[in-house]
Design a protein around this motif. Structure first.
Motif, PDB file in Angstrom:
ATOM      1  N   ASP A  78      30.517  18.501  45.228  1.00  0.00           N
ATOM      2  CA  ASP A  78      31.146  18.006  45.230  1.00  0.00           C
ATOM      3  C   ASP A  78      33.060  17.758  46.549  1.00  0.00           C
TER       4      ASP A  78
ATOM      5  N   ASP B  16      39.429   9.879  43.001  1.00  0.00           N
ATOM      6  CA  ASP B  16      38.568   9.579  42.371  1.00  0.00           C
ATOM      7  C   ASP B  16      37.296  10.638  41.990  1.00  0.00           C
TER       8      ASP B  16
ATOM      9  N   TYR C  72      39.344  13.470  39.558  1.00  0.00           N
ATOM     10  CA  TYR C  72      39.804  13.191  39.242  1.00  0.00           C
ATOM     11  C   TYR C  72      37.659  12.624  38.265  1.00  0.00           C
ATOM     12  N   ARG C  73      36.394  13.160  38.929  1.00  0.00           N
ATOM     13  CA  ARG C  73      35.968  13.223  37.922  1.00  0.00           C
ATOM     14  C   ARG C  73      35.289  14.536  38.205  1.00  0.00           C
TER      15      ARG C  73
ATOM     16  N   ARG D 116      37.324  15.560  34.846  1.00  0.00           N
ATOM     17  CA  ARG D 116      36.405  15.225  33.677  1.00  0.00           C
ATOM     18  C   ARG D 116      35.449  16.408  33.219  1.00  0.00           C
TER      19      ARG D 116
ATOM     20  N   HIS E 261      42.120   6.680  32.427  1.00  0.00           N
ATOM     21  CA  HIS E 261      41.639   7.964  32.717  1.00  0.00           C
ATOM     22  C   HIS E 261      42.991   8.435  34.147  1.00  0.00           C
TER      23      HIS E 261
END
Length: 1848
Positions: free
Chosen positions: A1595, A1611, A1614-1615, A1618, A1831
């Motif tokens: 990632d 984004d 955030y993933r 999460r 989110h």
């Protein structure tokens, strides 16, 4: 109890017992170490007093050198060959000596011949070149020693565009890092790609289970390899401006030369060639109206033309065939002309008639004028045959030298970039007097111009009435004008071609002015070049060094207008007569050109038909060695008949006159106007002058003066000064004993000569400066002789000591004043220094044999009363100075009185013991006295005596030049020892006690002058201070060293007493520091400190505060060793035995005191002395052996304690803004209210236990950090701090490790904490800055230098004020990374002193980076060595956990800073050993050490350097294995490594994921090959962790791809966040990363939402731990801010377990962490303008603050709320957020769906429209206010970057 079984809470219990608490608090209450320094020491002697030194000689007798083994033996005593006598041959420029042959010479000439023939007598200290005074460590010498340094590899230097380190270039299998190379569609593909990677090399024997001792030994052996042998070679050289001890050996006296010009006469051609033409050259200075050189005669005629004079000349000498000459110019000036004069053979007709053919006839008209030319040639041939010996003036011209120099340009004037550089110290030593004339005027420098060939075509005919020099100067001045009258005259056409160039230093075939062959002279048959004697335009002050005895005769005019008869063509014949007969004419007149070398007679040129001619002729004569009263110049005046007439003689004598050359023993020179006799002088005329009217003689014009002539002597034999002449005459008369003697008009007998001699001595001060300087060596030699061998007149000894001493003082003063412009940096006259060093010798002794026969009857002068010695000289030696010299006028009870009492007691002892023993020793060794001299004195004894008893006026003169008399005394003492073979005599018996008492009185007197004049005449005080220090330093080489130390102590007491009442103590302290520095510059400084003698422990029952602290050591079961304690403190035994080192470190300690006067200057000076000495030890070949170096380091061991106690005031190299990064309270708790993790007690608690009151918040221990009282003192500058720290590192590097270990074992816990603090600061101070930092410095420096002109204009025009300039400079921060201003860094500012140019080349910057890298590596390795010693010391201690924790913090800091690959290998090896031996440090304590370690190891696993990766991978693997072996899982390490990777990925820009993958593969390889754990699940757990990390990296690659796309980046973040909902620590880390990224992009509202989510997460954790009313109940408390925070409630009990190891262990999962998160959220909301949300955040924060009663923060919070509400009220809209709160969530949901659809529909990237911008902004505002998008990573729509935006 085993470490694994110990309960965790037990580690937090402080194990310090109450007794130790009371001791510690008592120490802390007694004051800081600084306050105790001045008042106490181990022997009760405060540092402000100098302790009584040991008797040096007695100590050596009790411990001879033979007792020491090996190389230490040389440290005990001075070498036997320390002093040597050299005879250096006097430099002779010529192949022949030039001195007259031995014959009957008078005393004066004999003395001169002896002086110019003798060799120099030099007393050399064989090892003096090793002293810092003579071999300083400079930037140039350091650069030489830095050659061959190893290039250290640094991570930051390999970054940038390089993707791989040099070690990785050969590996083709590596991950490219691109999405295509590493598919991420599934976890399996990531695992597959990780397995296919190549690992780094594995460390051999890493998996073996070795004993800790073996590991430590192996690590230590590896650390010893590839080390820099000299640490200070890598540090900048000491400041040259502070080097007061800097000296250089005087250059031997040499013959003076100015700037030398070589002039070659190439050709001379006229339009017609009919007769010989003769030329001469000379230099004239129009400004000074003086001829500044002798004439140089040249002959460029062809052989055929020369043949016309064959009848009149013998074979010409080769010296007269010279056509080139070297002119010397001492004072270059733009007004100097090279004048060319031409003469021809005398012929009938005046000058105009004779010039006419040359002006009219042309070479082109030769055929037309053939008959006329034949007639002219025939007439010329007749004149040459008849009148060939006579000349007539013809023509002249002049060359303006300034035009030559300026027109051809200065030689390479602009090519040398170093032309404007600051001269070094050696160059600052004054040059010769020739340099002061041309300083600042390059245009008139004749030493650096390109050679020029000139063709002079215009000559001016000579005018018979204007031949004098006065007329010539008028012509020359007129030539410089544009409208010169000379240009209107018709010239004599000719072509003279000459070549002018700077003369080379070594010129072949050169003749001196005496026609001696100058070396090198390869072939005597070669055509020579003549050196032309200079007549300087002004005085030249230089001593004569060679024999020269020349006389120049200048006839000026003759007036025969009243003379009857045919007297028109007048010629003057000159002869040097040794008697009155013509046969006694001596051949001493130098020939001109194409003639014999010397002649017996010479003639002036003839001016046709002129009865009153003027002359310009110059006659050069060589004076005989012995000029008697019969020697005279005889002038004969002839009428020359130009026309041949029958019965008429060619020459008819028409007059006679003469000049006796000697009158009353003096050479007669100067102008004369002589009467001329018509008749031949009668017999015995030579003893009279022509002014005496002899009977029966006829005189021209009635005995009036009609002949004007001038005599000038250039002689190194005849002084030509009446006072010098009288002095030399009297001295020589006394030497020869020729009485009676006539002196001028008086006849001297033995009864009157003494009075005349005393008067002559007193009158020497009236002598002219130039001859006095020229004959200074003669004068000083005679004065010394009068002192040492007083003359015997009438059987009585005439004691002239006082008069001779006064005369010496005045002569030195006159010479010094004359040469004031050429003094060296210390104000010393180089001429006097050279005299003492080279020329001075003891009269009578033959220095040719080092064991020469000593002077007879030495004891008569030193110990017994010789006959005729005045009783006034026998002083009571035990009396004080004031009683022996009434001129001192000492007030009872003053400083001098006190010192005198001390010295008086010494004198009693020395008189009783030493004098008698000296008598016994010397009387047996000395021969019987000779009958001629009944007394011979020793110069040093007489000088000391006369100086002490001198009157105030003479003493004042002597003080001005004290250095000269000190040096004279020292050399006299040295010669006395060497020539008398007394070097084997014990030092206590070398000199009599009364002489030593005179020395003591003298030292006290001069010391008193220093302390009293410091505020009146600082310059004199500085000179006296340095002179006294050098004198005592020199005495240490020859006299009783213990006695000299007592003199030093007495001087220190003088200064200390004066300090108490001094208005400006800093000035006195500066002088005392300079005094100490000079003493410590002795070449045997180490030996003088008795380094090999064991230190005796203190015997006093009252130890110091610091030693008391040592006695309560935490790590030693027994009492501390007092010997070791004394070695590391400025204790009494240390200062007594290591006397000089004790003085030096005491000065440093006093300067470092917080209340020291003039602290910043004293800091720099004191630290600079230590630095300079340590640098000299590093380069000293005597101290290369490690054992010897360790002994030297023992002399500086107290430096460690000094630096440790000064720690709070050192520059904060590690201090960052807003955080306390220095480990000032490393062994204390992080917060004042909490219990102490280490061993140091909180003062408030400790004072309560000890039973005494303590003011709240007060801290007295230095280890308590910046709040300590010592911090209030003057802080040290960055430069001083860094130098002090490098000195500390030098001591740690070279000291004996066992000794350091014993010392650390005796330290108390607070002291050890400060020591670790010090090591931490050393790491920060010498951290490598990288090559780019040096490039930035260079560009900044260059920019500053270019900007100086603009700044100056601004300042002149007033457009910028001083305050603005100061503010602007204060904002310029140094690129070094600390808070130091650029203004004060010498290497950066435009006025820096260490660099020659402003901008540096690439090679220079590379070299600086290379040296800085090696310094950083070596400094870190020294710190690592010391940390290992501390670890070994505390291994068995009960309180080891706190110390080892602090040690590990220092290790971690070193691993986290910029370090080389070499250091990181050793640092990681030490870290592995620490973790292996003390696993509980990381796995059982509630600390963040494990987290910090994981972060640093992961960072190094991603290094571009394979060696760093190899060791980091090994350390990380062993960390996992160690954690697993303790608890059969490594959940903590697993969690911390994952968190560290997440933090690393989110915060580090230059992170290299491909290299980290290779490290992950390496760790996998270790797990697979670890045989010992194959039966466990360890390998499987390692594999799972590595694959998880690999996926995070995957990632990360995506994130790096979208670095320029903030929306996509957020984004991805955030993933990731999460995905970590099951891992609270990691989720918190990523939330913080997201907040930071949002804030960086300016999205403050989104950043605030991230912080709110983080606070909600922490609130959930705290709610599980305890139920506190003031804390939020969980996520629900934050739903008014955003409903999305309820997502954090998913982390419930099944996931978040407070008891599980490794979870929620960070500092954020505390109440303090929650407060910080809430404050950051409120701050972000405020910056984002969402003031309504600020209130909601503070609703959760205020109860916590109220519970802690933190009213300060409560006041701040309510203030911010007031500001927020005020801004809401001022908003123009009346929209009420609360009225629409029910709809916000719906809007948010709708917008979230829309955004999701938009993200899925992204197809291309195009430019966004303005409407999209407006709508996006509105939506983001609504979403942030109402709870957002579901989110937190978005908080609205994706935010486009500047270049790319989403499109629908």
């Amino acid at each position: 109890m085993a470490a694994s079984e110990r309960r965790a809470f037990a580690h937090k219990i402080n194990r310090t017992v109450a007794a130790e608490v009371r001791k510690q608090v008592s120490r802390e209450r007694s004051g800081s170490p600084h306050s105790s320094r001045r008042s106490s020491s181990s022997l009760g002697v405060p540092l402000t007093e100098v302790i009584e030194p040991l008797d040096f000689e007695d100590v050596l007798l009790s411990r001879p050198p033979e007792v020491e083994p090996g190389p230490l033996r040389d440290l005990i005593e001075f070498p036997e060959d320390d002093l040597e006598l050299l005879k250096q041959p006097r430099e002779c420029r010529t192949t022949e000596s030039g001195v007259p042959e031995d014959g009957k010479l008078d005393a004066q000439v004999r003395a001169a011949v002896e002086m110019y023939s003798e060799d120099w007598v030099i007393v050399r200290r064989r090892y003096q070149h090793l002293s810092t005074a003579y071999s300083p460590v400079t930037t140039e010498t350091l650069r030489e020693r830095q050659k061959g340094l190893t290039c250290q590899v640094f991570e930051q230097d390999t970054s940038g565009d390089e993707r791989m380190g040099p070690e990785d270039t050969d590996d083709s299998q590596h991950c490219s890092g691109s999405p295509e190379d590493t598919p991420r569609s599934s976890g399996a593909s990531g695992i597959f790609s990780l397995r296919n990677l190549a690992s780094d090399s594995l460390l051999p024997a890493l998996l073996e289970r070795a004993a800790p001792e073996d590991v430590d030994r192996r690590n230590e052996a590896l650390r010893r390899q590839q080390r820099a042998p000299a640490l200070l070679t890598l540090y900048p050289a000491p400041d040259e401006d502070e080097a007061v001890e800097r000296c250089s050996l005087p250059e031997p006296p040499r013959e003076h030369f100015g700037q030398r010009i070589l002039v070659k006469c190439l050709s001379l051609k006229f339009e017609i060639e009919i007769e010989p033409i003769f030329g001469s050259l000379a230099l004239y200075d129009v400004r000074e109206k003086k001829k500044i050189s002798e004439n140089f005669y040249f002959d460029l005629n062809s052989d055929s033309v020369k043949g016309l004079l064959r009848a009149h000349g013998a074979h010409p000498a080769i010296s007269t065939l010279a056509r080139s000459a070297v002119f010397s110019v001492t004072y270059p000036s733009p007004d100097i002309f090279l004048v060319v004069k031409l003469e021809k053979v005398l012929q009938q007709g005046d000058i105009s008639e004779c010039c006419e053919p040359y002006m009219v006839m042309k070479e082109a008209d030769t055929v037309k004028n053939k008959e006329k030319l034949e007639r002219l040639r025939l007439a010329a041939e007749q004149f040459c045959t008849r009148l060939g010996r006579y000349r007539m003036p013809f023509a002249w011209t002049a060359v303006h030298l300034a035009n030559i120099v300026s027109s051809v340009g200065s030689q390479d004037r602009d090519s040398d970039s170093e032309g404007e550089r600051r001269p070094t110290w050696a160059e600052r030593r004054r040059r010769g007097p020739q340099d002061r004339g041309c300083s600042g005027d390059d245009a008139c420098s004749f030493s650096s111009f390109r050679p020029a060939t000139l063709t002079v075509t215009n000559f001016f005919k000579q005018e018979a009435e204007r031949l004098s020099d006065e007329d010539l100067f008028k012509f020359l001045a007129d030539m410089r004008r544009p409208s010169s009258l000379l240009r209107r005259l018709r010239p004599v056409t000719a072509q003279l071609k000459i070549d002018i160039s700077p003369a080379p230093e070594k010129l072949h075939f050169c003749l001196s002015p005496e026609l001696l062959h100058v070396k090198p002279y390869p072939d005597p048959r070669g055509r020579p070049t003549k050196e032309v004697l200079e007549f300087p335009a002004r005085e030249v002050y230089a001593p004569h060094t060679s024999y020269r005895n020349l006389l120049f005769v200048y006839p000026h005019s003759l007036n025969f207008s009243s003379r009857q008869g045919s007297v028109r063509n007048l010629a003057v014949r000159i002869q040097y007569m040794a008697g009155e007969d013509q046969s006694q004419a001596l051949p001493v007149i130098f020939g001109k050109s194409s003639c014999s070398e010397f002649a017996r007679e010479a003639f002036t040129p003839v001016v046709y038909h002129n009865k009153s001619p003027e002359f310009y002729e110059e006659f050069k004569l060589r004076l005989p060695a012995c000029v008697t009263e019969n020697h005279h110049l005889f002038f004969t005046f002839y009428h020359v008949s130009c026309q041949p007439r029958p019965g008429t003689a060619l020459e008819t004598p028409v007059g006679f006159t003469w000049i006796p050359l000697l009158q009353h023993g003096r050479l007669r020179t100067g102008p004369f106007c002589l009467p001329v006799s018509v008749d031949q002088p009668p017999p015995s005329y030579s003893v009279l002058t022509p002014d005496v009217a002899l009977p029966g003689m006829r005189w021209v014009d009635g005995h009036k003066g009609v002949f004007s002539v001038e005599l000038t002597a250039v002689s190194s034999v005849h002084p030509q000064d009446p006072y010098l002449d009288k002095f030399f005459t009297l001295v020589h008369v006394l030497e020869e004993g020729t009485f009676p003697f006539r002196l001028k008009e008086t006849v001297l007998s033995e009864a009157t000569v003494e009075q005349e001699l005393r008067a002559s001595l007193a009158a020497l001060r009236l002598a002219s400066p130039e001859p006095l300087v020229a004959f200074s060596h003669h004068v000083l030699d005679k004065l010394v002789r009068l002192v040492v061998r007083p003359p015997i007149i009438g059987g009585q000894i005439v004691n002239l000591g006082r008069g001779a001493f006064e005369a010496m003082a005045h002569v030195a003063s006159l010479v010094h004043r004359s040469l004031e412009t050429v003094q060296d940096s210390r104000g010393h006259c180089p001429l006097l220094a050279a005299y003492v060093y080279h020329a001075f010798r003891l009269p009578g002794g033959d220095p040719g044999l080092p064991g020469g026969v000593p002077p007879p009857t030495v004891q008569a002068a030193t110990l017994a009363r010789g006959s005729g010695r005045p009783t006034s000289l026998y002083l009571t030696r035990s009396r004080s100075i004031s009683s022996s010299n009434p001129d001192l006028a000492v007030v009872p009870g003053s400083v001098d009185d006190e010192v005198s009492r001390i010295l008086a007691t010494k004198a009693i002892d020395r008189n009783s013991g030493r004098a008698s023993s000296y008598l016994e020793a010397s009387s047996s060794a000395l021969p019987a006295p000779q009958p001629r001299f009944t007394v011979q004195k020793l110069l040093h004894e007489e000088l000391a005596l006369q100086w002490v008893v001198s009157g105030s006026a003479v003493r004042e003169v002597a003080l001005q030049h004290a250095w000269f008399f000190f040096r004279l005394m020292i050399k006299s003492m040295q010669l006395h020892l060497l020539l008398g073979q007394r070097l084997d005599t014990p030092r206590k018996l070398r000199f009599p006690g009364r002489f030593l008492d005179d020395i003591a009185a003298l030292v006290a007197s001069v010391g008193l002058e220093v302390v009293t004049r410091v505020h009146k005449d600082m310059e004199l005080a500085e000179r006296l201070n340095a002179s006294l220090a050098f004198f005592l330093s020199d005495l240490l080489s020859i006299a009783d060293r213990g006695y000299i130390f007592s003199l030093v102590r007495a001087h220190y007491k003088q200064v200390t007493t004066r300090l108490q009442s001094a208005p400006n103590p800093a000035a006195l302290l500066t002088l005392r520091m300079d005094f100490t520095r000079i003493l410590c510059s002795h070449e045997h400084y180490v030996t003088l400190n008795l380094p090999c003698c064991p230190l005796s422990p203190p015997a006093s029952p009252s130890p110091s505060v610091s030693s008391t602290a040592s006695q309560s050591s935490t790590f030693s079961s027994q009492a501390p060793d007092p010997k070791v304690t004394s070695m590391f403190e400025l204790s009494g035994p240390f200062r007594q035995q290591h006397f000089l080192s004790g003085l030096l470190l005491t000065e440093l300690a006093l300067a470092l005191e917080p209340d020291a006067e003039g602290a910043s200057l004293l800091h720099k000076k004191a630290i600079g002395v230590v630095h300079s000495l340590l640098c000299s030890h590093d380069v000293d070949s005597r101290y290369t052996e490690p054992t010897v170096k360790a002994k030297v380091a023992e002399l500086y061991l107290p430096l460690l304690s000094l630096a440790r106690d000064t720690l709070p005031r050192l520059h904060g190299f590690a201090e960052g803004s807003g955080q306390r990064s220095r480990l000032a309270s490393m062994l204390d708790s992080d917060t004042e209210g909490e219990a102490d993790v280490g061993g140091t007690i909180n003062p408030c608690v400790a004072m309560a236990i000890a039973g005494g009151p303590l003011a709240p918040g007060s801290r007295t221990s230095i280890s308590q950090g910046p709040s300590t009282a010592a911090r209030s003192g003057c802080p040290l500058s960055a430069e001083s701090s860094r130098t002090l720290l490098v000195c500390v590192l030098w001591v740690l590097k070279n000291a004996d490790a066992a000794l350091l270990q014993r010392w650390t074992a005796d330290l108390a816990l607070p002291q050890l904490g400060r020591l670790l603090d010090l090591l931490y600061l050393c790491l920060a101070a010498f951290e490598y800055k990288g090559k780019k930092a040096f490039e930035r410095i260079n560009s900044l420096t260059f920019k500053k230098s270019l900007d100086m002109k603009a700044r100056l204009e601004e300042a002149i025009l007033g457009t910028i004020g001083a305050r603005q300039e100061m503010v602007r400079r204060s904002r310029e921060r140094s690129p070094f990374g600390n808070q130091e201003n650029v203004r004060w860094r010498k290497s950066v500012t435009h006025w820096r002193q260490t660099s020659d140019r402003v901008d540096k080349t690439k090679d220079e910057m590379e070299h600086e980076a290379l040296v800085d890298g090696n310094l950083a590596t070596e400094a870190s390795l020294v710190v690592l060595d010391m940390l290992e010693i501390i670890v070994q010391t505390v291994m068995l201690s009960e309180a080891r956990e706190s110390v080892l924790s602090a040690v590990l913090k220092v290790v971690l800091y070193s691993l986290g800073s910029a370090q080389s690959a070499l250091f990181l290998q050793h640092g990681l090896a030490t870290q592995r050993a620490l973790v292996s031996k003390f696993p509980e440090l990381l796995f059982e304590e509630d600390t963040e050490l494990c987290a910090d370690l994981c972060l640093r190891l992961l960072r190094h696993c991603g290094s571009r350097v394979s060696a760093i990766r190899t060791h980091a991978s090994a350390s990380l693997y062993l960390l996992m294995r160690q954690n697993f072996e303790i608890g059969h899982n490594f959940a903590r390490v697993k969690m911390l490594v994952t968190m560290s990777l997440s933090s690393l990925v989110g915060t580090t820009q230059s992170f290299s994921e491909e290299h980290l993958r290779r490290s992950l593969k390496t760790i996998l390889t270790y797990a697979e090959e670890d045989i010992g754990l194959r039966e466990s699940t360890f390998a499987e757990q390692v594999q799972d962790l590595m694959f998880n990390l690999h996926m995070i990296l995957t990632d990360t690659v995506k994130m790096k791809e979208h670095q320029e796309d903030p929306e996509m980046l957020m984004d991805l973040m955030y993933r990731i966040a999460r995905g970590y909902q099951g891992s609270p620590d990691l989720r918190l880390t990523w939330l913080q990363n997201m907040a930071g990224k949002h804030a960086e992009l300016g999205n403050h509202a989104e950043a605030a939402q991230c912080m709110v989510h983080a606070a909600a997460l922490v609130a959930e954790y705290l709610a599980l731990l305890e139920d506190s009313r003031h804390l939020p109940v969980g996520c629900v408390s934050f739903q008014n801010v955003s409903s999305n925070v309820l997502e954090e409630s998913a982390i419930s009990d099944d996931i978040l377990s407070p008891d599980e190891e490794g979870f929620c262990s960070g500092k954020n999962f505390t109440e303090l962490g929650l407060v910080g998160l809430l404050e950051q959220a409120a701050a972000y909301f405020t910056m984002g303008g969402l003031y309504e949300a600020v209130n909601e955040v503070y609703k959760n924060l205020i109860p916590i603050l109220e519970a802690h009663r933190d009213y300060k923060k409560l006041a701040a919070v309510h203030g911010k709320l007031q500001e927020a509400f005020t801004k809401i009220m001022h908003q123009s809209s009346g929209w009420e957020p609360s009225a629409y709160s029910g709809h916000i969530s719906e809007w948010a949901s709708m917008v979230h769906d829309l955004v999701t659809w938009m993200n899925k529909s992204l197809c291309t990237r195009s430019r966004q429209s303005q409407s999209w911008q407006r709508s996006r902004t509105d939506w983001r505002h609504v979403l942030a206010l109402g709870g957002g998008t579901g989110h937190v990573g978005y908080s609205g729509l994706p935010q486009p970057g500047p270049e790319s935006t989403p499109c629908l």
